[in-house]
Scaffold this active site. Structure first.
Site, PDB file in Angstrom:
ATOM      1  N   GLY A 179     -36.785  32.824  -1.199  1.00 55.81           N
ATOM      2  CA  GLY A 179     -35.592  32.945  -2.031  1.00 55.81           C
ATOM      3  C   GLY A 179     -34.554  31.864  -1.838  1.00 55.81           C
ATOM      4  O   GLY A 179     -33.490  31.919  -2.450  1.00 55.81           O
ATOM      5  N   ALA A 206     -43.170  30.684  -1.360  1.00 51.94           N
ATOM      6  CA  ALA A 206     -41.761  30.785  -0.954  1.00 51.94           C
ATOM      7  C   ALA A 206     -41.073  29.428  -0.948  1.00 51.94           C
ATOM      8  O   ALA A 206     -41.639  28.421  -0.522  1.00 51.94           O
ATOM      9  CB  ALA A 206     -41.601  31.431   0.420  1.00 51.94           C
ATOM     10  N   GLY A 207     -39.836  29.436  -1.437  1.00 50.67           N
ATOM     11  CA  GLY A 207     -38.970  28.275  -1.344  1.00 50.67           C
ATOM     12  C   GLY A 207     -38.872  27.421  -2.591  1.00 50.67           C
ATOM     13  O   GLY A 207     -37.984  26.575  -2.693  1.00 50.67           O
ATOM     14  N   LYS A 262     -51.920  40.628  -0.605  1.00 52.05           N
ATOM     15  CA  LYS A 262     -51.148  39.552   0.015  1.00 52.05           C
ATOM     16  C   LYS A 262     -50.440  40.136   1.233  1.00 52.05           C
ATOM     17  O   LYS A 262     -49.596  41.021   1.111  1.00 52.05           O
ATOM     18  CB  LYS A 262     -50.133  38.974  -0.965  1.00 52.05           C
ATOM     19  CG  LYS A 262     -49.313  37.847  -0.348  1.00 52.05           C
ATOM     20  CD  LYS A 262     -48.087  37.554  -1.175  1.00 52.05           C
ATOM     21  CE  LYS A 262     -47.152  36.665  -0.371  1.00 52.05           C
ATOM     22  NZ  LYS A 262     -45.785  36.677  -0.894  1.00 52.05           N
ATOM     23  N   THR A 282     -38.424  34.249  -7.223  1.00 51.59           N
ATOM     24  CA  THR A 282     -36.990  34.035  -7.424  1.00 51.59           C
ATOM     25  C   THR A 282     -36.703  32.814  -8.291  1.00 51.59           C
ATOM     26  O   THR A 282     -35.762  32.834  -9.094  1.00 51.59           O
ATOM     27  CB  THR A 282     -36.278  33.889  -6.065  1.00 51.59           C
ATOM     28  OG1 THR A 282     -36.612  35.010  -5.247  1.00 51.59           O
ATOM     29  CG2 THR A 282     -34.773  33.838  -6.229  1.00 51.59           C
TER      30      THR A 282
END
EC number: 2.8.1.10
Length: 261
Positions: free
Chosen positions: A163, A189-190, A102, A212
């Site tokens: 995050g 992400a997010g 990645k 996260t």
């Protein structure tokens, strides 16, 4: 309805949830959360986690053995193409020739937004060297197309900042990226909670990667289980085909055949 497998490069997977390994309190919690998620692909930050670089430290591979999981090395913490390329080379050496990585090249430490110029540069170098690249990028459909045309095996636009837990801020552009793509598109992400994961899948995305949202939950193992169900529910809803949106009401009961008038 039987779903098709998720095909990434030369590999096939049943789970469409990919998870990270950072921010857990210990390796035991990491292990339990990953098991609860049902994930088959587990991403590892090579610059931050020990997978054999330091024989004197606990090795993450003791809880995510490569014979059970597909280990996805990532270049988190890299801010230029050269460092990202070096990190991928190290990962290949540590994982006995493993070529699926990645790629993420970050723009700054405050937003961790992708630096697309350096990302394109690194992707070109790595693809030429035989790597299969899953690439973290912005939600710009043109950049996504360019990364796909150069040979990336999966496009991973951010839902919102890494995050942040803000969810999918630009669903329309994510949809455009998916409509244009011939390789898998995974939101990266997010994601903050299960509904965010479901929305990503309802948009037609092929999968979701998160860390996260699970690790920072009050109960990470329970959240991992919730995310597994959310990804599955969102995928089924997409395959089922949602009803069209309408401006006015439309009664669900028939207008003829009343028992009483």
């Amino acid at each position: 309805m039987q779903d098709t497998p998720l095909i990434i490069g030369s590999r096939s997977f049943q789970s469409r949830l990919l998870v990270g390994t950072g921010k857990y309190k210990d390796l035991n919690e990491t292990d339990l959360a990953i098991q609860a998620s049902g994930a088959e692909i587990v991403t590892v930050a090579i610059r931050r986690v020990n997978i054999g670089q330091n024989p004197d430290q606990p090795n993450l591979l003791s809880v995510i053995p490569p014979e059970k999981y597909t280990i996805l090395p990532n270049t988190a913490g890299c801010f230029d193409a050269d460092s990202a390329v070096r990190t991928c080379m190290l990962a290949r050496e540590l994982l006995d020739g493993h070529n699926l990585v990645k790629l993420e090249v970050l723009g700054d430490e405050k937003t961790l937004y992708p630096n697309v110029t350096e990302t394109l540069k690194a992707a070109r170098t790595l693809i030429d060297d035989g790597f299969e690249i899953m690439v973290y990028t912005s939600d710009d459909p043109i950049i996504a197309q360019e990364l796909e045309s150069m040979g990336c095996v999966a496009i991973m636009p951010l839902g919102s900042l890494i995050g942040s837990g803000l969810g999918i801020l630009n669903p329309h552009t994510i949809s455009i990226i998916k409509e244009n793509a011939k390789v898998p598109v995974l939101v990266d992400a997010g994601v903050g909670t299960a509904s965010d994961a479901a929305i990503a899948m309802e948009l037609g995305c092929d999968g979701v990667l998160m860390n996260t949202a699970i690790a920072a939950a009050q109960n990470p193992i329970l959240m991992a289980s919730a995310m597994k169900k959310a990804v599955e529910a969102g995928r089924e809803a997409f395959l089922a085909g949602r009803m069209p949106r309408k401006r006015m009401a439309n009664a669900s009961s028939p207008e003829t055949g009343y028992f009483f008038k």
